[in-house]
Enzyme design. Structure first.
Site, PDB file in Angstrom:
ATOM      1  N   LYS A  58      47.423  41.447  48.598  1.00 39.61           N
ATOM      2  CA  LYS A  58      46.656  40.918  49.738  1.00 39.61           C
ATOM      3  C   LYS A  58      45.464  40.064  49.270  1.00 39.61           C
ATOM      4  O   LYS A  58      45.255  38.953  49.742  1.00 39.61           O
ATOM      5  CB  LYS A  58      46.139  42.079  50.625  1.00 39.61           C
ATOM      6  CG  LYS A  58      47.250  42.923  51.220  1.00 39.61           C
ATOM      7  CD  LYS A  58      46.711  44.052  52.070  1.00 39.61           C
ATOM      8  CE  LYS A  58      45.927  45.096  51.310  1.00 39.61           C
ATOM      9  NZ  LYS A  58      46.704  45.826  50.287  1.00 39.61           N
ATOM     10  N   THR A  59      44.704  40.604  48.318  1.00 41.42           N
ATOM     11  CA  THR A  59      43.550  39.850  47.817  1.00 41.42           C
ATOM     12  C   THR A  59      44.012  38.606  47.075  1.00 41.42           C
ATOM     13  O   THR A  59      43.449  37.512  47.235  1.00 41.42           O
ATOM     14  CB  THR A  59      42.699  40.746  46.886  1.00 41.42           C
ATOM     15  OG1 THR A  59      42.285  41.893  47.632  1.00 41.42           O
ATOM     16  CG2 THR A  59      41.480  40.014  46.359  1.00 41.42           C
TER      17      THR A  59
ATOM     18  N   THR B 297      44.831  48.049  54.619  1.00 41.93           N
ATOM     19  CA  THR B 297      45.972  48.941  54.341  1.00 41.93           C
ATOM     20  C   THR B 297      46.328  49.728  55.603  1.00 41.93           C
ATOM     21  O   THR B 297      47.355  50.381  55.649  1.00 41.93           O
ATOM     22  CB  THR B 297      45.603  49.954  53.229  1.00 41.93           C
ATOM     23  OG1 THR B 297      44.330  50.512  53.539  1.00 41.93           O
ATOM     24  CG2 THR B 297      45.553  49.296  51.875  1.00 41.93           C
TER      25      THR B 297
HETATM   26  N1  LIG Z   1      53.167  38.300  44.033  1.00 39.52           N
HETATM   27  C1  LIG Z   1      52.520  38.552  42.882  1.00 39.52           C
HETATM   28  N2  LIG Z   1      52.877  37.930  41.742  1.00 39.52           N
HETATM   29  C2  LIG Z   1      52.257  38.227  40.585  1.00 39.52           C
HETATM   30  N3  LIG Z   1      51.256  39.122  40.459  1.00 39.52           N
HETATM   31  C3  LIG Z   1      50.841  39.756  41.563  1.00 39.52           C
HETATM   32  C4  LIG Z   1      51.439  39.501  42.837  1.00 39.52           C
HETATM   33  N4  LIG Z   1      50.827  40.260  43.762  1.00 39.52           N
HETATM   34  C5  LIG Z   1      49.891  40.962  43.107  1.00 39.52           C
HETATM   35  N5  LIG Z   1      49.892  40.674  41.792  1.00 39.52           N
HETATM   36  C6  LIG Z   1      49.055  41.296  40.756  1.00 39.52           C
HETATM   37  O1  LIG Z   1      48.740  42.603  41.196  1.00 39.52           O
HETATM   38  C7  LIG Z   1      47.335  42.810  41.223  1.00 39.52           C
HETATM   39  C8  LIG Z   1      46.982  43.537  42.498  1.00 39.52           C
HETATM   40  O2  LIG Z   1      47.055  42.647  43.600  1.00 39.52           O
HETATM   41  P1  LIG Z   1      45.904  42.567  44.709  1.00 39.52           P
HETATM   42  O3  LIG Z   1      44.592  42.956  44.130  1.00 39.52           O
HETATM   43  O4  LIG Z   1      46.015  41.237  45.358  1.00 39.52           O
HETATM   44  O5  LIG Z   1      46.421  43.704  45.713  1.00 39.52           O
HETATM   45  P2  LIG Z   1      45.816  44.172  47.110  1.00 39.52           P
HETATM   46  O6  LIG Z   1      46.953  44.180  48.074  1.00 39.52           O
HETATM   47  O7  LIG Z   1      44.633  43.343  47.442  1.00 39.52           O
HETATM   48  O8  LIG Z   1      45.384  45.683  46.801  1.00 39.52           O
HETATM   49  P3  LIG Z   1      44.207  46.579  47.485  1.00 39.52           P
HETATM   50  O9  LIG Z   1      44.723  47.015  48.831  1.00 39.52           O
HETATM   51  O10 LIG Z   1      44.058  47.784  46.590  1.00 39.52           O
HETATM   52  O11 LIG Z   1      42.974  45.737  47.553  1.00 39.52           O
HETATM   53  C9  LIG Z   1      46.725  41.417  41.115  1.00 39.52           C
HETATM   54  O12 LIG Z   1      45.615  41.434  40.298  1.00 39.52           O
HETATM   55  C10 LIG Z   1      47.781  40.541  40.510  1.00 39.52           C
HETATM   56  O13 LIG Z   1      47.581  40.429  39.110  1.00 39.52           O
HETATM   57 MG   LIG Z   2      42.619  43.837  47.601  1.00 41.56          MG
END
Ligand SMILES: Nc1ncnc2c1ncn2[C@@H]1O[C@H](COP(=O)(O)OP(=O)(O)OP(=O)(O)O)[C@@H](O)[C@H]1O
Ligand SMILES: [Mg+2]
Length: 336
Positions: free
Chosen positions: A69-70, A163
């Site tokens: 997401k981030t 989430t």
């Molecule tokens: N589609 C993708 N392709 C490659 N790497 C990814 C992808 N999605 C996420 N990642 C990797 O996974 C890590 C976690 O992703 P991210 O921080 O965006 O998740 P999030 O959904 O924001 O989690 P949270 O809910 O804990 O904040 C990122 O730092 C990135 O390196």
């Molecule tokens: Mg995040």
């Protein structure tokens, strides 16, 4: 720093992770692995907004921890070539905190609010006119002489991440023009993420070793990257130069992650359902108490994976263990 098992799937930012995140986080849509439908849609939205010279519609991303997401929110800012201001629901304590951020946004800029479901109601109410009419209502003075002052805001895009979308109030949810749920990735896509990360971190890894790690990564990019790093440490300490399937398996065994990707707490959850509650149904609150974990941890971090791999069922009367769970743990159904 040594990782405990829990840390591998935790949403928490460890200092070591943050560094890794910066190097591994994809920066463009084409680097973002998987989620093809989302990427195709976003490519069109971004192009259309750019052609019109307008801000992108407000966008909401929901889904479990570590699914991107981030990452996708930052990619959007980069693709739009626009600055992004980052904050989170719990960080916005006072109305003035949000007002200060809104008034400092650039035209067509992005405001990213993480953990949007934790925003306070009074602050949320400021967002309504801001999102809809690009207006900020400020109350000046007190009592009967108090006045509402309307300030113009720049046209901006709010990107929310959560989430727990069910905890968002309907008026807030309705103000997003684009909503997308990030789902679990396929093992294939996780394998690609592992190989991409290995290349960036200069790790030599066999294809079947990457697949082995991918299978045990809970279909989640963050978990995959963390496991890759743990396996790399193991291989390095054992004085090998290349990650082979055999070494990956040994490292994962040491981390107590079994061939279905379950860690000790996953196994404890299923064992508890089987042994203490005769296979269920058991309410999730009771289950959380029985395994000694918080309800949120069970609901957000463990249960979705156990359901996805077919070990746990969610029924209206509670959680039940599946045949597959009995088999995996070597239990005979009806024995306990
Ligand atoms: N589609 C993708 N392709 C490659 N790497 C990814 C992808 N999605 C996420 N990642 C990797 O996974 C890590 C976690 O992703 P991210 O921080 O965006 O998740 P999030 O959904 O924001 O989690 P949270 O809910 O804990 O904040 C990122 O730092 C990135 O390196
Ligand atoms: Mg995040």
């Amino acid at each position: 720093m040594s990782f405990k098992n829990h840390d591998i799937i935790s949403p928490e930012d460890f200092p070591e992770d943050r560094k890794m995140d910066l190097t591994l986080r994809p920066k463009t849509l084409s680097e973002f692995v998987g989620q093809d439908k989302l990427k195709a849609n976003l490519a069109i939205f971004i192009k259309a907004a750019q052609q019109r010279g307008e801000a992108l519609d407000h966008a909401l991303f929901h889904g479990l921890h570590g699914l991107g997401k981030t990452t996708i929110s930052h990619i959007i800012a980069r693709e739009m070539e626009t600055p992004i201001q980052v904050t989170s629901g719990p960080a916005l304590e006072k109305v003035g905190d949000l007002a200060a951020i809104l008034t400092s946004l650039e035209e067509n800029g992005i405001l990213f609010i993480d953990e949007l479901h934790r925003i306070r109601r009074v602050i949320e109410e400021i967002l309504y006119p801001a999102m809809e009419e690009y207006m900020l209502d400020v109350i000046v003075g007190r009592g009967p002489s108090a006045k509402i002052l309307r300030l113009d805001l720049p046209r901006f895009t709010l990107i929310g991440a959560t989430t727990r979308p069910s905890l968002l109030s309907p008026p807030l949810r309705d103000r997003f023009g684009f909503t997308h749920q990030l789902d679990f990735y396929t093992v294939d896509d996780i394998g690609k993420i592992i190989k991409r990360s290995a290349a960036i971190l200069n790790i030599d890894i066999d294809d079947d070793a990457a697949t082995e790690i991918a299978k045990r990564s809970r279909f989640t990019p963050r978990v995959a990257n963390r496991l890759l790093k743990r396996v790399r440490d193991f291989v390095q300490v054992k004085r090998h130069k290349r990650v082979t399937k055999d070494l990956a398996q040994k490292a994962l065994e040491m981390l107590e992650i079994d061939n279905a990707g379950l860690n000790p707490l996953d196994r404890k959850i299923i064992t508890t359902v089987i042994e203490k509650f005769s296979g269920g149904p058991v309410g999730v609150k009771t289950l959380a108490v029985a395994v000694g974990e918080g309800l949120d941890t069970i609901e957000e971090m463990y249960e979705p994976y156990l359901i996805q791999v077919g070990f746990l069922n969610r029924t209206p009367r509670g959680r039940t263990a599946t045949q597959r769970a009995y088999k995996h743990l070597g239990h005979q159904k009806g024995f306990f």
